[in-house]
Design a protein around this motif. Structure first.
Motif, short mmCIF file in Angstrom:
data_model
loop_
_atom_site.label_atom_id
_atom_site.label_comp_id
_atom_site.label_asym_id
_atom_site.label_seq_id
_atom_site.Cartn_x
_atom_site.Cartn_y
_atom_site.Cartn_z
N VAL A 239 -56.16 -52.17 -6.59
CA VAL A 239 -54.72 -52.00 -6.73
C VAL A 239 -54.01 -52.20 -5.41
O VAL A 239 -54.55 -51.91 -4.33
CB VAL A 239 -54.39 -50.59 -7.30
N LEU A 240 -52.80 -52.73 -5.51
CA LEU A 240 -51.90 -52.88 -4.36
C LEU A 240 -50.60 -52.18 -4.69
O LEU A 240 -50.07 -52.32 -5.80
CB LEU A 240 -51.62 -54.36 -4.08
N GLY A 241 -50.05 -51.42 -3.74
CA GLY A 241 -48.74 -50.81 -3.90
C GLY A 241 -47.75 -51.47 -2.96
O GLY A 241 -47.99 -51.54 -1.75
N GLU A 242 -46.65 -51.99 -3.51
CA GLU A 242 -45.58 -52.57 -2.69
C GLU A 242 -44.57 -51.49 -2.31
O GLU A 242 -44.15 -50.70 -3.16
CB GLU A 242 -44.82 -53.65 -3.45
N ILE A 243 -44.17 -51.48 -1.05
CA ILE A 243 -43.09 -50.59 -0.60
C ILE A 243 -42.04 -51.46 0.08
O ILE A 243 -42.36 -52.28 0.94
CB ILE A 243 -43.59 -49.50 0.36
N THR A 244 -40.79 -51.29 -0.29
CA THR A 244 -39.73 -52.13 0.24
C THR A 244 -39.10 -51.51 1.49
O THR A 244 -39.11 -50.29 1.66
CB THR A 244 -38.60 -52.35 -0.79
N THR A 249 -36.00 -46.78 4.15
CA THR A 249 -34.97 -46.49 5.14
C THR A 249 -33.64 -46.04 4.56
O THR A 249 -32.71 -45.71 5.31
CB THR A 249 -34.71 -47.73 6.03
N MET A 250 -33.50 -46.01 3.23
CA MET A 250 -32.25 -45.61 2.60
C MET A 250 -32.52 -44.57 1.52
O MET A 250 -33.66 -44.40 1.08
CB MET A 250 -31.54 -46.83 1.99
N THR A 270 -34.76 -39.93 -2.89
CA THR A 270 -34.38 -38.84 -1.98
C THR A 270 -34.87 -39.13 -0.56
O THR A 270 -35.73 -39.99 -0.34
CB THR A 270 -35.00 -37.52 -2.44
N ALA A 271 -34.35 -38.37 0.38
CA ALA A 271 -34.80 -38.49 1.77
C ALA A 271 -36.28 -38.14 1.89
O ALA A 271 -37.02 -38.75 2.69
CB ALA A 271 -33.95 -37.59 2.67
N GLU A 272 -36.72 -37.19 1.10
CA GLU A 272 -38.14 -36.81 1.12
C GLU A 272 -39.01 -37.96 0.64
O GLU A 272 -40.08 -38.22 1.21
CB GLU A 272 -38.37 -35.58 0.24
N ASP A 273 -38.56 -38.66 -0.41
CA ASP A 273 -39.31 -39.83 -0.89
C ASP A 273 -39.42 -40.87 0.21
O ASP A 273 -40.51 -41.40 0.48
CB ASP A 273 -38.63 -40.44 -2.10
N ALA A 274 -38.31 -41.20 0.85
CA ALA A 274 -38.32 -42.23 1.90
C ALA A 274 -39.26 -41.84 3.04
O ALA A 274 -40.05 -42.65 3.52
CB ALA A 274 -36.91 -42.45 2.42
N THR A 316 -34.07 -59.41 7.53
CA THR A 316 -33.88 -58.15 8.24
C THR A 316 -35.08 -57.22 8.19
O THR A 316 -35.10 -56.20 8.89
CB THR A 316 -32.67 -57.40 7.66
N ALA A 317 -36.09 -57.54 7.39
CA ALA A 317 -37.17 -56.59 7.12
C ALA A 317 -37.86 -56.11 8.38
O ALA A 317 -38.00 -54.89 8.61
CB ALA A 317 -38.19 -57.21 6.17
N PHE A 318 -38.32 -57.03 9.21
CA PHE A 318 -39.14 -56.58 10.34
C PHE A 318 -38.34 -55.82 11.38
O PHE A 318 -38.76 -54.75 11.84
CB PHE A 318 -39.87 -57.75 11.01
N VAL A 319 -37.18 -56.33 11.77
CA VAL A 319 -36.41 -55.63 12.81
C VAL A 319 -35.93 -54.27 12.31
O VAL A 319 -35.85 -53.30 13.08
CB VAL A 319 -35.23 -56.47 13.33
N LEU A 320 -35.61 -54.18 11.02
CA LEU A 320 -35.22 -52.90 10.43
C LEU A 320 -36.37 -51.90 10.51
O LEU A 320 -36.19 -50.76 10.96
CB LEU A 320 -34.81 -53.11 8.97
N LEU A 321 -37.56 -52.31 10.09
CA LEU A 321 -38.69 -51.39 10.07
C LEU A 321 -39.23 -51.10 11.47
O LEU A 321 -39.71 -50.00 11.74
CB LEU A 321 -39.79 -51.95 9.17
N TYR A 322 -39.14 -52.07 12.35
CA TYR A 322 -39.52 -51.82 13.74
C TYR A 322 -38.63 -50.75 14.35
O TYR A 322 -39.09 -49.81 15.02
CB TYR A 322 -39.42 -53.12 14.56
#
Length: 407
Positions: A239-244, A249-250, A270-274, A316-322
């Motif tokens: 199995v693979l789980g995708e996370i966006t 971040t939101m 929720t913030a807890e989920d993120a 925006t994905a990488f700079v956002l997550l970095y």
């Protein structure tokens, strides 16, 4: 053939397991070029296994060419398109996709629809789709309700050694899509319960594990779903789980600020989920997938209840997550890179060469990325990140034997 030389660059490459500061010399088209890599980092070109290119049928939103340009600008060398095009991605449409993708500056792949016209009633000719190059099967955007049909689809995909990727939202728990039911009353809506994701994920993980089939749980929004994926993986499920990036971040609170630009399927939680989802970056069964979903300005300007769900994410994905994860010690840089390269590429059997094979991103950790309208290379700019500045800058990408530099 000319050569690209990048001197004294820090290499972080989980694909070839190369972690060192060295000089890179790779063959490229055009003239010889030398880049001073002092202070820069080289990562494998990123891989996104969940992208909506809208081509054919919705090219006012995106096309193969503009989607590829957006992906390249965000550091992606490999992208996997979803099947909800018009006509739906099956048969000759798959063949046409690959014929046109040959001229793109990066590697583009597609899944096939799992069922005809994404209606969940009859399986497509899965064997033909695989022969034509489909690297998986998905009715993304629509859950598969018919258990007998899903079982047959999983077994046929297993025989082809290809994954099925599923959108896990049980319609019984969705009154208004795109907004979590805990935040929806503020907008006069009933919204979508988190239970919509839990229930189908648990069902389909169980079925796939029982059958020994490969399963991709798409765009996970709830920490409990991630824990389910991890538990089944530990039990031996393939199995693979995708996370966006947006679910990391939101939160549902952001709908108050950004309106339709924060409307997603599945919704922001929720913030807890993120916060808890970030803990799975580094787990070998989880990857980053943008669910890049371009829409026109007119569509996103509709009332919240009527506007389509989704945001753009490739650029925006990488700079956002970095900025939001790595620099805030929520995950390591090495783990983030693995989740954006080796893990998804291995699961989908994509031929990623890594830095050593001449497919890499050059990144300046001391630079800055300002996101404004001019920043985007794709057709649609439906992003809540416009007006924000992030730490770090992608300086260029080398893929398909060509180096693309970004100012």
């Amino acid at each position: 053939m000319a050569t690209l030389t990048v001197k004294n660059v820090r290499i972080i490459d989980p694909v070839s397991r190369r972690y060192e500061t060295a000089t890179l010399i790779v063959p490229v088209e055009g003239a010889d070029k030398t880049v001073d890599g002092e202070g820069l980092m080289a990562f494998p070109a990123f891989v996104d296994v969940h992208v909506h290119l809208r081509d054919p049928g919705f090219t006012e939103k995106e096309s193969l060419e503009t989607g590829a340009a957006a992906a390249l600008h965000g550091g992606y060398g490999h992208i996997l398109a979803m099947a909800n095009t018009k006509p739906v991605m099956t048969g000759d449409i798959i063949a046409d996709f690959y014929a046109r993708a040959k001229s793109l500056p990066l590697y583009a792949y597609t899944v096939s629809a799992l069922t005809k016209d994404l209606k969940g009633e009859v399986l497509v000719d899965m064997e033909e789709a695989a022969r034509l190059g489909a690297v998986g099967f998905s009715d993304d955007g629509f859950p598969v309700d018919n258990m007998d049909l899903l079982k047959e689809g999983l077994l046929r995909a297993k025989a082809l050694d290809l994954p099925v990727s599923l959108h896990e939202e049980d319609p019984a728990y969705v009154k208004n899509p795109g907004v979590d039911s805990r935040f929806a009353p503020a907008f006069g809506l009933k919204g979508a319960d988190a239970m919509a994701e839990y229930s189908l994920s648990a069902r389909d993980l169980s079925l796939a594990h029982y059958l020994g089939a490969k399963l991709d749980i798409q765009h996970i929004s709830c920490a409990l779903t991630a824990r389910l994926v991890a538990a089944f993986a530990e039990s031996g499920a393939n199995v693979l789980g995708e996370i966006t990036p947006h679910h990391l971040t939101m939160t549902g609170e952001d709908v108050k600020t950004y309106g339709t630009l924060a409307k997603m399927n599945p919704p922001l939680r929720t913030a807890e989920d993120a916060s808890d989802l970030a803990k799975f970056i580094g787990h070998e069964n989880f990857c980053i997938a943008t669910d890049h979903a371009p829409h026109t300005t007119e569509e996103k300007n509709r009332p919240l209840k009527d506007a389509p769900s989704g945001i753009t994410g490739l650029e925006t994905a990488f700079v956002l997550l970095y900025t939001e994860l790595v620099l805030k010690d929520k995950c390591t840089l090495e783990d983030l890179i693995a989740a954006m390269t080796k893990i998804p590429a291995d699961f989908y059997k994509l031929p990623h060469k890594g830095v050593a094979g001449g497919e890499f991103v050059l990144f300046d950790p001391e630079g800055e990325t300002a996101v404004d309208e001019a920043f985007f290379r794709g057709k649609s700019h439906n992003s809540p990140l416009i007006g924000k500045t992030f730490k770090g800058k992608i300086k260029g990408i080398c893929v398909k034997g060509k180096y693309h530099a970004f100012e």
